[in-house]
Enzyme design. Structure first.
Site, PDB file in Angstrom:
ATOM      1  N   LYS A 132       0.930  -1.162   0.181  1.00 22.57           N
ATOM      2  CA  LYS A 132       0.285  -0.021  -0.028  1.00 22.57           C
ATOM      3  C   LYS A 132       0.863   1.219  -0.101  1.00 22.57           C
ATOM      4  CE  LYS A 132      -1.897   3.153   2.464  1.00 22.57           C
ATOM      5  NZ  LYS A 132      -1.842   4.356   1.782  1.00 22.57           N
ATOM      6  N   GLY A 181       6.692   6.004   8.337  1.00 21.64           N
ATOM      7  CA  GLY A 181       5.960   7.193   8.589  1.00 21.64           C
ATOM      8  C   GLY A 181       5.867   7.733  10.008  1.00 21.64           C
ATOM      9  N   SER A 182       4.936   8.485  10.285  1.00 19.26           N
ATOM     10  CA  SER A 182       4.827   9.306  11.541  1.00 19.26           C
ATOM     11  C   SER A 182       4.935   8.388  12.737  1.00 19.26           C
ATOM     12  CB  SER A 182       3.637  10.382  11.600  1.00 19.26           C
ATOM     13  OG  SER A 182       2.665   9.585  11.898  1.00 19.26           O
ATOM     14  N   VAL A 231       0.983   7.595  13.521  1.00 17.46           N
ATOM     15  CA  VAL A 231       0.357   6.656  12.866  1.00 17.46           C
ATOM     16  C   VAL A 231       1.096   5.180  13.449  1.00 17.46           C
ATOM     17  CG1 VAL A 231      -0.020   5.560  10.779  1.00 17.46           C
ATOM     18  CG2 VAL A 231      -0.270   8.213  11.022  1.00 17.46           C
ATOM     19  N   GLY A 232       2.354   5.129  13.562  1.00 16.32           N
ATOM     20  CA  GLY A 232       2.951   4.034  13.836  1.00 16.32           C
ATOM     21  C   GLY A 232       2.372   3.415  15.092  1.00 16.32           C
ATOM     22  N   GLU A 271       9.403   2.511  11.058  1.00 14.34           N
ATOM     23  CA  GLU A 271      10.486   3.496  10.933  1.00 14.34           C
ATOM     24  C   GLU A 271       9.836   4.762  10.933  1.00 14.34           C
ATOM     25  OE1 GLU A 271      13.517   2.781  10.725  1.00 14.34           O
ATOM     26  OE2 GLU A 271      13.798   0.640   9.521  1.00 14.34           O
ATOM     27  N   CYS A 278      13.120  11.266   6.796  1.00 15.68           N
ATOM     28  CA  CYS A 278      12.867  11.150   8.264  1.00 15.68           C
ATOM     29  C   CYS A 278      14.452  11.552   8.990  1.00 15.68           C
ATOM     30  CB  CYS A 278      13.133   9.514   8.498  1.00 15.68           C
ATOM     31  SG  CYS A 278      12.006   8.651   7.332  1.00 15.68           S
ATOM     32  N   GLU A 289       8.920  17.092  15.163  1.00 16.59           N
ATOM     33  CA  GLU A 289       9.314  16.687  13.903  1.00 16.59           C
ATOM     34  C   GLU A 289       8.527  17.666  13.052  1.00 16.59           C
ATOM     35  OE1 GLU A 289       8.400  12.963  11.870  1.00 16.59           O
ATOM     36  OE2 GLU A 289      10.310  12.957  11.062  1.00 16.59           O
TER      37      GLU A 289
END
Ligand code: UN1
Length: 502
Positions: free
Chosen positions: A178, A231-232, A235-236, A253, A287, A388
């Protein structure tokens, strides 16, 4: 005449299919919002389910293909990627925005990853270890995990999917991919190359759509064995919590707040070169981008004047112009968010030295540009030093000593990448020992990792896995420990071969 827009479908079980939802979304060029790159499947749970079924079905065949043969296909992918490097790079720039030179680097990282994978199937090693008992053999073998859900970001639209796709496939897994909904077209071009290289139907499936419908659908699916997400951190955390419910393996990550230390003995020209590249390369959307400078007070004035001078001269524009150094942010939402962080910095009393606003001169107003921004007078606990931003915003923190610099660097909930500029080997080695990050660069920027070494971070940047190199292959395989007893009798470990008082 109205322009016809190409449609980007899902690949499920070897067939390119429309989404069962009947819905579509547009992917647009961030340097020119009027330019629609493609119309893309806006999939839903039924599409995810169909893809998982196809991947599950293909798994039984794929896992039995000898790993070196699986790798041969990756070698063919590497060759096609080389042949299409320029075409893919141009599409990548058009869809994601990064400058063309960096787009070529992104695609080249995929070529490197593919070339590594082309040999990796012959090195999927287990270990043999002596048994404590006679006539008994002990070893480990690797087994694939099943269906892997790979959820990738938009900032490295070919490199990051490659870090996930190649090792998961070489290890014998099948995949639901995805890609980020900001970069679906270039992701599709990448998948087509695997298809062309002869990957059997169903082994690699792509499902386009949003994080909620498609991403979480994959995460929650009971027949998906593993999730790899970049991703962020927010969300992780949600994904990892969901995976925790069924004890699904997940590799994360996530966010970063990467710092470069500039010591009083640093080569200042080198430090400025590295800071400009680390902070404003990819428009700060890595990142591992440099978002904090921790500078010794003795060299601060000189360093800052050179840095700001260079930042102001950076040429902004569409990434396909070879002379441009800074492309757009990926979408309108990012411009808004970056600007909110900047306003917060101003409100907190941080000193804005340059930039600090969207760039809208001339043609720039067609896209999502933001001026390279530098803030001075940032304290370690300030929002600008902690959050971030994922944009071209650099915060400068001033310190009086090496120890204070390391403490400032480590004052972060993230632990991605760091760097130190010093000519003193003792300080360099103390930094290697003391930084709390997954990557450290000595006398270089915080960006620039090579695909054949481990890549990942500490603290809230991840959950301990490392992509890249050989460590990526550990994410995507189970270790099976095998004991072969050839004594012909029952031998009890820890009991037989021991005297009572031993
Ligand atoms: C990222 O930081 O988002 O290390 C990926 C680099 C690139 C990959 C960066 N090879 O700068």
């Amino acid at each position: 005449m109205p322009k016809t827009t190409s449609r980007y479908l899902n690949l499920i079980g070897g067939k390119w299919v429309e989404p069962k939802t009947g819905k579509w979304f547009e992917s647009r060029n961030p340097a020119d919002d009027g330019d629609v790159v493609g119309e893309v499947a806006k999939s839903g749970p039924d599409d995810v389910d169909a893809a998982v079924k196809a991947a599950r079905k293909a798994f039984d065949g794929w896992r039995l293909v000898p790993a070196p043969k699986r790798s041969e296909i990756m070698g063919r992918v590497a060759q096609i990627l080389r042949d299409r490097k320029e075409e893919l790079s141009q599409l990548l720039t058009r869809e994601m925005g990064k400058v063309i030179e960096e787009a070529r680097g992104d695609v080249h990282e995929s070529i490197d990853t593919a070339a590594y994978a082309a040999g990796a199937g012959t090195r999927l090693m287990g270990e043999t270890v002596p048994s404590e008992l006679e006539n008994k053999f002990a070893m480990t073998v690797r087994a694939p995990m099943g269906v892997c859900g790979l959820i990738s970001p938009w900032n490295f639209p070919t490199a990051i999917p490659s870090w996930k796709l190649f090792p998961s496939l070489v290890c014998g897994n099948t995949v639901i991919f995805k890609p980020a909904s900001d970069t679906p077209c270039v992701a599709t071009a990448l998948v087509r190359i695997f298809e062309e290289a002869g990957l059997p139907p169903g082994v690699l499936n792509i499902v386009h759509g949003g994080g909620g419908d498609v991403g979480m659908g994959i995460v929650r699916h009971p027949d998906v064995a593993l999730i790899s997400f970049t991703g962020s951190s927010d969300v992780g955390r949600t994904i990892a919590a969901e995976c925790g419910k069924s004890l699904k393996r997940c590799s994360m990550e996530l966010g970063g707040k990467n710092g470069s230390i500039v010591m009083d003995d640093a080569d200042l020209e080198l430090a400025v070169d590295g800071s400009i590249w680390g902070a404003f390369g990819t428009t700060g959307q890595r990142c591992t981008a440099t978002s904090r400078i921790i500078v010794h007070e003795k060299v601060k004035a000189e360093y800052l004047s050179r840095l700001v001078d260079r930042a102001k001269k950076l040429k902004l524009g569409p990434g396909n112009d070879e002379s441009v150094k800074v492309g757009p942010l990926v979408n309108a939402g990012r411009v808004k968010e970056v600007h909110e962080w900047v306003e917060r910095g101003v409100k907190d009393g941080n000193k804005l030295l340059c930039g600090g606003r969207p760039a809208t001169n001339g043609n720039l107003k067609k896209g999502w540009f933001y001026e390279p921004t530098v803030f001075d007078n940032v304290k370690v606990g300030d929002t600008l030093a902690q959050e971030e931003i994922f944009g071209p915003v650099l915060s400068v923190i001033t310190v009086k000593s090496f120890d204070e610099a390391i403490a400032a660097l480590n004052n972060s909930r993230y632990g991605w990448s760091a760097s130190i500029y010093t000519k003193d080997v003792n300080r360099a080695f103390r930094a290697i020992r003391d930084v709390e990050t997954g990557i450290l660069y000595v006398n270089s920027s915080t960006i620039g990792a090579e695909n054949h070494l481990p890549f990942g971070g500490m603290k809230e940047t991840g959950n301990g896995h490392r992509e890249g190199g050989w460590t990526a292959y550990d994410i995507y395989s189970e270790i099976r420990t095998v004991y072969v007893d050839y004594s012909g009798k029952l031998q009890r470990a820890q009991i037989d071969n021991r005297k009572k008082d031993e």
